[in-house]
Write a protein that holds these residues in place. Structure first.
Motif, PDB file in Angstrom:
ATOM      1  N   UNK A 115     -16.862 106.159 -12.614  1.00 14.21           N
ATOM      2  CA  UNK A 115     -18.098 107.079 -11.862  1.00 14.21           C
ATOM      3  C   UNK A 115     -18.378 106.225 -10.518  1.00 14.21           C
ATOM      4  N   UNK A 116     -18.431 104.884 -10.703  1.00 14.25           N
ATOM      5  CA  UNK A 116     -18.773 103.828  -9.547  1.00 14.25           C
ATOM      6  C   UNK A 116     -17.669 103.072  -9.000  1.00 14.25           C
ATOM      7  N   UNK A 166     -16.823 100.366 -10.431  1.00 12.00           N
ATOM      8  CA  UNK A 166     -17.006  98.880 -10.451  1.00 12.00           C
ATOM      9  C   UNK A 166     -16.276  98.729 -11.917  1.00 12.00           C
ATOM     10  N   UNK A 202     -15.373  90.393  -6.024  1.00 11.20           N
ATOM     11  CA  UNK A 202     -16.383  90.288  -5.132  1.00 11.20           C
ATOM     12  C   UNK A 202     -16.347  89.867  -3.949  1.00 11.20           C
ATOM     13  N   UNK A 234     -19.847  87.571  -1.189  1.00 11.33           N
ATOM     14  CA  UNK A 234     -20.612  87.509  -2.293  1.00 11.33           C
ATOM     15  C   UNK A 234     -19.858  86.645  -3.369  1.00 11.33           C
ATOM     16  N   UNK A 235     -20.189  85.788  -3.939  1.00 12.99           N
ATOM     17  CA  UNK A 235     -19.485  84.835  -4.690  1.00 12.99           C
ATOM     18  C   UNK A 235     -20.152  85.279  -6.201  1.00 12.99           C
ATOM     19  N   UNK A 256     -25.080  86.119 -13.507  1.00 18.88           N
ATOM     20  CA  UNK A 256     -24.966  87.412 -14.445  1.00 18.88           C
ATOM     21  C   UNK A 256     -23.846  87.870 -14.224  1.00 18.88           C
ATOM     22  N   UNK A 257     -22.679  87.593 -13.533  1.00 19.43           N
ATOM     23  CA  UNK A 257     -21.615  88.172 -12.981  1.00 19.43           C
ATOM     24  C   UNK A 257     -20.442  87.682 -13.987  1.00 19.43           C
ATOM     25  N   UNK A 283     -14.691  98.448  -5.537  1.00 19.54           N
ATOM     26  CA  UNK A 283     -15.200  99.895  -6.168  1.00 19.54           C
ATOM     27  C   UNK A 283     -14.448 100.939  -5.406  1.00 19.54           C
ATOM     28  N   UNK A 309     -27.696 100.654  -7.436  1.00 19.25           N
ATOM     29  CA  UNK A 309     -26.487  99.949  -7.614  1.00 19.25           C
ATOM     30  C   UNK A 309     -26.354  99.028  -6.577  1.00 19.25           C
ATOM     31  N   UNK A 310     -25.950  97.863  -6.961  1.00 19.39           N
ATOM     32  CA  UNK A 310     -26.098  96.842  -5.723  1.00 19.39           C
ATOM     33  C   UNK A 310     -24.497  96.717  -5.145  1.00 19.39           C
ATOM     34  N   UNK A 311     -24.581  95.915  -4.095  1.00 19.53           N
ATOM     35  CA  UNK A 311     -23.184  96.290  -3.060  1.00 19.53           C
ATOM     36  C   UNK A 311     -21.979  95.813  -4.035  1.00 19.53           C
ATOM     37  N   UNK A 312     -22.166  94.614  -4.654  1.00 19.13           N
ATOM     38  CA  UNK A 312     -21.160  94.263  -5.430  1.00 19.13           C
ATOM     39  C   UNK A 312     -21.522  93.203  -6.872  1.00 19.13           C
ATOM     40  N   UNK A 313     -22.421  92.192  -6.332  1.00 18.95           N
ATOM     41  CA  UNK A 313     -22.879  91.291  -7.609  1.00 18.95           C
ATOM     42  C   UNK A 313     -24.086  91.655  -7.883  1.00 18.95           C
ATOM     43  N   UNK A 314     -24.636  90.948  -9.213  1.00 19.79           N
ATOM     44  CA  UNK A 314     -25.679  91.349  -9.722  1.00 19.79           C
ATOM     45  C   UNK A 314     -26.908  91.220  -8.624  1.00 19.79           C
ATOM     46  N   UNK A 329     -26.982  90.876  -5.831  1.00 19.11           N
ATOM     47  CA  UNK A 329     -26.589  91.572  -4.185  1.00 19.11           C
ATOM     48  C   UNK A 329     -27.701  92.511  -3.659  1.00 19.11           C
ATOM     49  N   UNK A 350     -22.409 107.483  -4.694  1.00 18.31           N
ATOM     50  CA  UNK A 350     -23.255 106.800  -5.600  1.00 18.31           C
ATOM     51  C   UNK A 350     -24.365 107.472  -5.796  1.00 18.31           C
ATOM     52  N   UNK A 389     -29.946  82.895  -0.522  1.00 17.08           N
ATOM     53  CA  UNK A 389     -29.310  83.652  -1.465  1.00 17.08           C
ATOM     54  C   UNK A 389     -28.438  82.464  -2.549  1.00 17.08           C
TER      55      UNK A 389
END
Lengths: 793, 296, 159
Positions: free
Chosen positions: A650-651, A653, A691, A712-713, A717-718, A772, B189-194, B196, B271, C45
């Motif tokens: 759905x997403x 991801x 990411x 985004x690195x 949690x990832x 995504x 939902x975030x853009x990509x990471x947790x 984010x 989304x 960040x």
């Protein structure tokens, strides 16, 4: 305090039966620099302060291609506290340079890049190109001075896309490349007739792939401190991974003899290849020379994204692979188009290195590869962990999976079938010394539960589709024979039996001081904590090519081993006199020299060393070894990777809950450090795959991802649950059997994840990153096509 | 590309009234400074270059989390996201607000950043506005001519624009109690990471009648329009009905059409559909389950 | 206009003349020479500049120095006591959780705030607490292990 550190819970070392018994090598020692870093005491370049020091700041172009017609510096210069302003018109006294430092005769099989970059540039070739700089009494004043510079730009047409840049009417980026093709390079070890082999193959799998420009995202940004002392020597604190080459490059730019430059390497907050090029040094030094004051220049995060080299992205990698029906690989043909950015830097070789390593990974009698490395008005491309092997293995390992599926062979079996064996020619054109890829596959598959997971029926998890994938890779250990491979080490014994090891690796966080102290201590028969590393000063250290190409443990370790052996022989000769036995009857272990077979007849290393240094009567000496190491061989490191993914249909991801890496890096000098390299490589590989994305606005050329809020690195949690397995079988040539392990951690990750995604949803993702949107688009195409769609076929 | 701030004058009012006086005196040259997590970044980027910062971080009269017996929650604008997320008062009454506060930035940013700042920034991708919009929160503003109250969904007028006058200050965020048989959630939902930024967020409140039909439904959307918006067409499709999966899906589809995302538009719309569908379905089930529980 | 203010850093009061536009990170690094607090992204960040303000992890690069005048600031330099590493520092060294070391001060201080608040966290709670601290070297594996190991040492009251 015992030297051994804590045991790790999720990893394992599988020693081969033939491994010799070591007392220091193979142990999980603590790093000598750990306490300094844990307490904040460790000095990085940006932490250095000198009396009267100025702060530097850079002005960068807001346009992707523009002539700097003029810069009015009057307001900035009138600001109290501004001590120097560099503009394109006042830096002509210094020589131009190539930031990749490849204008020097380093590359045997490669190329030389002419110098074309100035300290600050008259023509901005990319958004963020450095066009002016200031030095002022503090950072506030420096920032204000930058804001007071008035620049007149003449905007030029620009081109951002590598394929568009190859069109005849495209704007020209560099005088060196009229057609924008900076380098047209070929795979250096072609063999056979690849077109004929493809025509005759039972199965041809092919695909068109693309990879992106990944930023190193070193936690410390580029920084440099420079000053010219009263005696006219230039003192530079530089993060350069290749300290002696950095010194030579600075000597060339600023027209000085090399020994008038003292280049010091402080702690460096990460590198991953980025500091293999010239970074903050030229501007910092120029500001110091112009202001006649010490200058500290620290890049902002944005400076880092825009001004430094990052991973070379490939607009297009077109690969065809031929197989016989039993899964034997018969041909690989590669065409690459790479994006270099505004200057050539280290980027071009990422094609050659990538093709060399990846196309030589499997046994294959017919190979051909060609690359067009194209200049564009985008930030510069260069080397990052993997150096092109990451991009090529992303393609090859997906195609191997395709072939396995078409031929009905297990993905592991098809890889084993085509794996090289010792004695065959390895990827770098030299004899393969050792490979334990089969061990990697076995260990990894077992820990992952590969066979059970791949055969069991999948549960219904709604929109979540679960998949399992694997990949392998091999990577170089040092750069021989393509690049210069030259390291030196000095070892001296002190009067208490401790030893000082003088070497110059880049202390970028790879636990190299610890590894070298272990190699040295093992050979000397003392403990790792008895070895002090003397380093980080070109006045003191012998020539060192530096830390890149996964070479430090292997090559600097090789020099260390030889130097230690030389010092040990001197020490044993003296001990032989003291014990009145021939030296060949002696062995040394845990600080004690023992006569073999006579455990009662001993003398401590301390006693021998004391006797030598404080002897009178013409017998005084200081045991010391000094040896060079120039590798003429190259033992690849092998790895197998296993991923479990959850794809949310759905997403779009992709979540990776579990990852297993099994590595053949020869003998692990410090298993904890090896694990650290592979665990860190997983973070970078995961980011590269999923990411991270370096985005240049296609209309304006502006880099949209210039800080961590947009680029985004992966965070804590990832990350997947990670297991690292070390085969731990020695290589015949490496020091105590070690091979390189710096880069392998990340090379196998993206194809492994891509293969798992295919297993989950039945579509191939051939473009990095696997966003995504791309996942959803691929799913839509699959549904619309009704049959399995394999794009690019 | 700058790491430091340009000079400004730092003012410390002793009370709200003095802060307002300062705002009147310095007009556009002044900015209110609280947690600083957004403003300092904008000042580094030279997007905002104030001559005066009116620091209100020490004004305890603006720092509270209070609940009234009737269930109304009153939040001082200086309440940080971390404290809101951890506050039992918030958790018990409006768990969806706690969820949203816990989704803002990183742990450090949540320790520093305030809900007042999050609301007043009026950035399109803030997490608390879609929740506050769906909870029909009210903002109490104080200016030179006194107090006024603005419903949350009328507060923003566009990206980074609000009805807050130059000389006004938010002094309270009031959240009215939810009726019986209601529940709300924040889906994002975030853009990509947790950690984010949020790519799309939906605050969903559902109120059921005793017969199980939808007495009310409120859907606040964040990060998918110039400001947090209510998906009113989707809401009205559901209100007064006994929606089944297909109808909720249709409402979610309509909500996605009400969104006006700028970048990654198609993906964001998609989304919205996923989040609204999930949120409404889950809340319907949750209330029904607790009604069943209570009926036993 | 400069203001002379008292800053309590690592338990000691310091009288410093600061400009209102100076950030806490400038005061720590440039005035007090406490360079263990690192500058990395500047936009909240990465967590490299994390310090504890009254025990709470905050970002020194987004904090005006003026805002912490009446508060207590702990930097990495204030963690070891009498030459003895804090259990978290020791665990980071022991578990190989330090590679380049640039994120380490922020990681350790964030970890300290977590353990002060929650002496027995789960692995997931550790990851949540560290979610705002970027590490580019370790993949977080050994960092998480070190925090869990330090928690155990601290629960047993050990050093």
């Amino acid at each position: 305090m015992e030297g051994h550190a804590a045991d790790n819970r999720k990893s394992a070392v599988h020693q081969g039966a033939e491994v010799a018994q070591f007392s220091v090598v193979g142990t999980r020692i603590r790093q000598p620099d750990g306490p300094a870093k844990a307490t904040g005491e460790a000095k990085f370049a940006g932490d250095i302060s000198l009396p009267g020091m100025l702060i530097g700041k850079i002005l960068r172009s807001p346009y992707p291609h523009a002539v700097i017609k003029s810069i009015d510096t009057s307001k900035a210069e009138a600001l109290p506290g501004v001590m120097a302003v560099l503009t394109p018109d006042n830096v002509a006294e210094w020589k131009t340079f190539d930031r990749g430092m490849k204008d020097m005769p380093l590359v045997a099989g490669g190329y030389r890049v002419p110098s074309e970059e100035a300290v600050v540039n008259k023509v901005a070739r990319h958004y963020g190109d450095a066009i002016a700089a200031v030095a002022a009494v503090d950072e506030h004043t420096a920032e204000e001075a930058i804001e007071l510079l008035e620049v007149e730009y003449e905007l030029l047409p620009f081109v951002l896309d590598a394929e568009e840049a190859m069109q005849p009417d495209a704007p020209q980026v560099s005088d060196l490349a009229p057609d924008n093709v900076g380098k047209h390079l070929f795979y250096p070890y072609p063999e056979g007739d690849v077109d004929k082999a493809l025509a005759e193959a039972d199965l041809v799998v092919s695909g068109v792939f693309s990879t992106h420009k990944q930023d190193h995202c070193t936690q410390e940004t580029a920084a440099c401190v420079a000053y010219l002392d009263a005696s006219g020597r230039l003192n530079v604190w530089s993060q350069c991974q290749l300290a002696h080459l950095g010194r030579r490059e600075l000597a060339s730019i600023f027209k000085m003899p090399v020994n008038r430059i003292k280049l010091m390497t402080p702690f460096v907050g990460g590198s991953f290849g980025q500091r293999g090029a010239v970074c903050a040094e030229p501007i910092a030094v120029a500001l110091a020379l112009r202001s006649k004051r010490p200058v500290r220049l620290v890049f902002s995060r944005e400076d880092n994204f825009l001004g430094l080299e990052s991973r070379t992205g490939f607009k297009k990698i077109d690969i065809k692979m031929g197989f016989t029906s039993d899964g034997t690989l018969t041909a690989i043909k590669t065409q690459m188009i790479g994006t270099l950015g505004g200057y050539m830097g280290c980027g071009p070789m990422s094609s050659v290195i990538g093709m060399t390593l990846a196309m030589g990974h499997y046994r294959c009698p017919n190979r051909f590869g060609e690359a067009h490395m194209v200049m564009t008005n985008t930030p510069v491309s260069g080397a990052m962990r993997g150096f092109g092997n990451d991009a090529m293995m992303f393609c090859i390992e997906q195609l191997m999976d395709d072939a396995a599926r078409r031929l009905g062979i297990d993905p592991i079996d098809i890889r084993l079938k085509n794996a090289k064996e010792p004695g065959e020619i390895a990827s770098m054109g030299l004899e393969l010394e050792s490979t334990y890829m089969e061990d990697c596959l076995q260990l990894g598959a077992e820990a992952f539960g590969w066979h059970e997971k791949r055969t069991q029926a999948k549960k219904d998890e709604g929109p979540i589709k679960r998949g399992y994938g694997m990949a392998t890779m091999s990577h170089c250990t040092g750069a021989a024979p393509l690049y210069l491979e030259h390291s030196n080490a000095m070892v001296k014994f002190n009067e208490d039996g401790s030893a000082d090891l003088t070497v110059h690796p880049a202390p970028v966080g790879q636990h190299i001081w610890g590894a070298l102290s272990q190699i040295c201590a093992e050979e000397l028969g003392i403990r790792a904590e008895d070895v002090h590393i003397v380093t980080g000063d070109t006045d003191v250290t012998l020539f060192e090519y530096g830390s890149d190409a996964s070479r430090s443990t292997y090559a600097i370790g090789g020099a260390t081993l030889r130097a230690a052996r030389q010092a040990k022989e001197q020490m044993l000769a003296r001990a032989a006199e003291m014990l009145e036995v021939p030296a060949d009857r002696l062995e040394v272990k845990d600080r004690v020299v023992v006569v073999k077979g006579r455990p009662d007849k001993t003398v401590t290393v301390a006693e021998v060393c004391y006797d030598a240094i404080y002897a009178f009567g013409g017998r005084a000496t200081n045991f010391a070894g000094k040896q060079s190491f120039e590798s003429t061989w190259n033992s690849p490191t092998y790895g197998a990777y296993f991923a479990e993914v959850e794809v949310n249909t759905e997403t779009g991801r992709v979540h990776v809950p579990r990852f297993v890496t099994a590595i053949d890096c020869g003998k692990a000098i410090n298993p904890m450090a090896v694990e650290g390299q592979l665990e860190g490589g997983l973070q970078q590989g995961l980011g590269y795959a999923l990411t991270e994305n370096f985005i240049v606005n296609p209309k304006t050329g502006v880099v949209e991802t210039d800080n961590y809020d947009s680029y985004k690195v992966p965070g804590a949690l990832d990350m997947p649950d990670s297991t690292v397995l070390i085969v731990d079988k020695p290589d015949p040539k490496g020091p105590f059997g070690a091979k390189g392990v710096g880069e392998p951690g990340m090379v196998g990750i993206p194809p492994c994840i891509a293969n798992a995604v295919y297993d989950a949803i039945g579509v191939r993702l051939r473009d990095l990153p696997m966003t995504p949107e791309r996942v959803l688009e691929a799913l839509t195409e699959k549904t619309e096509g009704e049959t399995e769609t394999v794009r690019g076929e | 590309m700058f790491r430091l701030l340009r000079p400004f004058e730092y003012l410390e009012p002793s009370c709200v009234a003095e802060a307002v006086e300062m705002l009147v005196r310095y007009g556009e040259k002044a900015r209110i400074f609280a947690g600083g997590t957004d403003l300092v970044i904008s000042m580094k980027k030279r997007q905002i270059v104030p001559d005066y910062l009116i620091a209100i971080g020490h004004l305890s009269e603006l720092d509270f989390i209070e609940a009234e017996p009737n269930g109304t929650l009153r939040l001082g604008p200086l309440a940080t996201h971390a404290r809101l997320a951890a506050s039992p008062l918030v958790w018990q009454r409006f768990p969806m607000l706690a969820t949203a506060c816990n989704e803002v930035g990183t742990p450090q940013v949540r320790n520093m950043g305030t809900i007042g700042g999050n609301v007043c920034k009026a950035g399109p991708s803030q997490d608390t506005p879609p929740v506050l919009v769906s909870l029909e929160a009210k903002l109490h503003l104080v200016g030179p001519s006194g107090k006024r109250t603005v419903p949350m969904d009328q507060f923003c007028t566009g990206p980074f624009c609000t009805v807050l006058a130059q000389d006004e200050l938010v002094v309270e965020i009031e959240i009215p109690p939810l009726p019986p048989r209601s529940a709300g959630c924040y889906k994002w939902i975030t853009k990509i990471t947790a950690t984010d930024e949020t790519l799309a967020g939906a605050g969903v409140v559902v109120v059921l009648k005793e017969d199980g039909s939808f007495e009310d439904v409120r859907i606040g959307l964040g990060s998918v329009a110039p400001m947090a918006i209510r998906a009113r067409r989707a809401e009205s499709l559901l209100r007064g009905t006994w929606p089944e999966a297909a109808q909720i899906a249709e409402a979610a589809q309509i909500a996605s059409e009400e969104a006006e995302p700028r970048s990654r538009a198609a993906y964001r719309r998609r989304m919205v559909q996923v989040l609204v569908n999930e949120g409404v379905t889950e809340m319907q089930r949750q209330i029904a389950a607790s009604m069943q529980e209570a009926g036993r | 206009m400069k203001t002379v203010a008292t800053f309590t850093v690592n338990g000691l009061p310091h009288e410093i003349a600061v400009e209102p536009h100076q950030l806490l990170i400038e005061v720590l690094r440039e005035h007090l020479g406490l360079t263990g607090t690192k500058h990395s992204c500047g936009v909240g960040n990465c967590g490299a500049c994390t310090v504890l303000v009254d025990g709470t992890p905050e970002l020194a690069c987004l904090t005006l120095a003026m805002e912490v005048r009446d508060k207590s600031v702990l930097t990495i330099e204030g963690l070891a006591k009498e030459g003895l590493l804090h259990p978290l520092q020791q665990a980071f060294v022991d578990y190989g959780a330090i590679q380049c070391g640039y994120c380490t001060p922020g990681m350790i201080l964030t970890g300290k705030a977590l353990l002060d608040d929650n002496p027995d966290p789960t692995e997931h709670e550790v990851r949540e607490a560290l979610a705002g601290n970027i590490c580019r070297c370790t993949g977080y594996v050994k960092i998480v292990e070190a925090v869990l190991a330090a928690a155990e040492v601290m629960r047993k009251g050990g050093n």
